[in-house]
Design a protein around this motif. Structure first.
Motif, short mmCIF file in Angstrom:
data_model
loop_
_atom_site.label_atom_id
_atom_site.label_comp_id
_atom_site.label_asym_id
_atom_site.label_seq_id
_atom_site.Cartn_x
_atom_site.Cartn_y
_atom_site.Cartn_z
N ALA A 143 0.82 -1.21 0.00
CA ALA A 143 0.00 0.00 0.00
C ALA A 143 0.86 1.25 0.00
N ALA A 144 1.96 1.22 0.76
CA ALA A 144 2.88 2.37 0.78
C ALA A 144 3.47 2.61 -0.59
N ARG A 145 3.90 1.51 -1.25
CA ARG A 145 4.53 1.64 -2.56
C ARG A 145 3.53 2.11 -3.61
N GLY A 146 2.27 1.71 -3.46
CA GLY A 146 1.26 2.08 -4.45
C GLY A 146 0.56 3.40 -4.18
N SER A 147 0.94 4.06 -3.10
CA SER A 147 0.23 5.29 -2.71
C SER A 147 0.64 6.51 -3.52
N GLY A 148 1.79 6.46 -4.17
CA GLY A 148 2.32 7.65 -4.84
C GLY A 148 3.13 8.54 -3.91
N GLU A 170 9.70 -10.72 0.11
CA GLU A 170 9.21 -9.41 -0.30
C GLU A 170 9.91 -8.32 0.52
N ALA A 171 10.19 -7.22 -0.13
CA ALA A 171 10.83 -6.07 0.53
C ALA A 171 10.15 -4.80 0.07
N LEU A 172 10.31 -3.74 0.84
CA LEU A 172 9.69 -2.45 0.51
C LEU A 172 10.69 -1.61 -0.26
N TYR A 195 16.50 -1.57 -4.27
CA TYR A 195 15.41 -1.23 -3.36
C TYR A 195 15.70 0.03 -2.55
N ALA A 196 16.93 0.50 -2.58
CA ALA A 196 17.35 1.59 -1.69
C ALA A 196 17.07 2.97 -2.25
N GLY A 197 16.96 3.11 -3.58
CA GLY A 197 16.81 4.43 -4.17
C GLY A 197 18.05 5.26 -3.95
#
Length: 483
Positions: A143-148, A170-172, A195-197
């Motif tokens: 949900a966090a990743r899909g929130s924008g 799975e990781a965020l 995954y770190a950006g």
């Protein structure tokens, strides 16, 4: 030099510092840096009224997130905390509530809060986390990743392995990671690096060992290592690199390897093999010989393997070059014929440059296991062969046979996944070997310049060819060595 340290080392340094500081002072330092980074990511003037959601686990990363959330709340942000697990940092919770933040619970819907967020702080798990996210955290992470919203990882994205860069579950995925005290290997090595950006280091005063576990060269390091001709230099004093490459089927591999070698700092390139006409047509300055290598003339280093094919003469060429008393780089088809005992018995250094598939074949494991555990794979190869290993891929790693830090190349781009790119890299690294650089430095500088050349060749985000990369090497060299 950018350096990274294992979790055990970081925790020991933190414990030593905490013993000398007032209770909670170290967490407050981390939280202050985290909050400042969040303000920067939100943009000037956008903190007041911003909607911030904290995903809070039971460890210290959750405490960092709560204290940072309290600082953002005092600046006018609307901060909500979603607690995962049965407990959370008590002091952090009290600070958040005192600053006007709220804890989601009861009839509150955490998914509704996440959907409206401008920024999400990932404080679910810390640097000691293993094996991916727990099942109850997965829906919230999605949900966090899909929130924008902008997703900011606290110290490390939850679900990735800090020491190895592995992602076992799975990781965020974060847009940015704010890490404390030191980089962790997983922030520099794929797949975790993806995954770190953007990674920001916040200094908290740790006293770390002088020898790290991982290091990444920067411009000034490369400039210090690259060879420069002196007033008394001639083409032989600068080093001669021999290139054994190409075949009737793959003459282009010889041309591309020579292209890299000519731009790698050596004074001359000797080409040995059946593609002499193609090499001379492209690079008339090359010294060409039909072979065998031992009859071609003196060299200070050999490159063997690109485009050799699987004919009977290929194995003979590899064995002959390995029997020489000079540094040898083995790539591509040359790697198929390697005997670990023969490589370990050499008195001169050996540099191996496999991609993941070749590394898997050398180790006798599936390719997927190399790609999932790149750090472990490069270390095992270096130990097994007693050689320096450059493992090509999404993050290129270089590991020597001795107890030195593994080097990770920071300049690579996915556009380098193109035919012939590795041949250029081999010639470049071999030329640096012939110039006198030790294998670890030659491989690291070659990977750095190779990635930089790709960026110079066509600009960001555009397809390129191996020929483009070779042509851009002088610009990359100038860039790295500019005052």
């Amino acid at each position: 030099m950018r350096t990274a340290y294992r979790v055990e080392t970081v925790r020991a340094a933190e414990a030593d510092l905490m013993a000398r500081l007032p209770e909670g002072a170290l967490m407050q330092r981390a939280a202050a840096g985290l909050a400042a980074a969040c303000c920067s990511l939100l943009g000037r003037g956008r903190v007041y009224g911003a909607r911030v959601v904290l995903l809070v686990g039971s460890g210290d990363n959750g405490g960092d997130a709560l204290y940072a959330g309290a600082r953002l709340a005092r600046r006018g942000a609307g901060v909500s905390a979603v607690l995962l697990g049965t407990r959370a940092h008590e002091g952090g919770l009290a600070a958040l509530r005192a600053a006007g933040g709220r804890v989601i619970g009861g009839s509150d819907d955490p998914y509704e809060v996440l959907a409206a967020a401008d920024l999400v702080l990932d404080g679910i798990t810390g640097i000691g986390g293993r094996g991916g996210l727990r099942p109850d955290a997965v829906p919230l992470a999605r949900a966090a990743r899909g929130s924008g919203a902008v997703v900011v990882a606290v110290d490390l994205p939850s679900g990735v392995d800090a020491d190895t860069g592995e992602v076992r579950g799975e990781a965020l995925r974060a847009d940015a990671t704010v890490t404390f005290g030191a980089y962790k290997p997983g922030l520099l090595v794929d797949p975790a690096r993806e995954y770190a950006g953007a990674v920001r280091l916040v200094g908290i005063g740790l006293d770390l060992p002088s020898v790290p576990d991982l290091e990444a060269l920067q411009h000034q390091d490369v400039a210090r290592l690259l060879p420069r001709p002196g007033a008394e230099s001639d083409k032989y004093r600068r080093g001669v690199v021999g290139v054994v490459a190409g075949s009737a089927r793959y003459p282009g591999a010889a041309v591309l390897a020579v292209s890299g070698a000519l731009r790698g700092g050596a004074g001359a390139v000797r080409y040995v093999g059946p593609a002499g006409d193609a090499v001379i047509a492209a690079h008339p300055e090359t010294l060409v010989h039909a072979g065998p290598p031992e009859k071609a003339g003196r060299v200070q280093a050999w490159v063997v393997g690109p485009g050799l094919g699987d004919g009977p003469g290929a194995g003979t060429a590899v064995a002959e070059v390995l029997g020489s008393g000079v540094p040898v780089l083995v790539d591509a088809d040359g790697l198929r014929r390697l005997d670990p005992a023969a490589v370990r018995a050499r008195t001169a250094p050996t540099l191996l440059t496999p991609h993941a598939g070749e590394a898997a074949a050398l180790l006798g494991v599936p390719r997927a296991s190399v790609e999932a555990g790149r750090l472990a794979a490069v270390r095992e190869l270096a130990e097994r062969f007693g050689a320096t290993v450059l493992l090509k891929g999404s993050t290129t790693l270089v590991c020597g046979p001795d107890a030195e830090p593994v080097r990770v190349n920071p300049t690579g781009t996915s556009w380098l996944a193109t035919a012939g790119s590795g041949d250029v890299l081999s010639g470049l690294a071999g030329s640096l070997l012939a110039s006198g650089l030790r294998p670890l430095d030659a491989a690291s500088c070659a990977a750095y310049l190779h990635g930089l050349a790709a960026r110079h060749a066509t600009g960001p985000g555009a397809p390129l060819t191996a020929t483009d990369v070779a042509a851009a090497l002088p610009a990359a060299w100038r860039d790295a060595t500019a005052p």
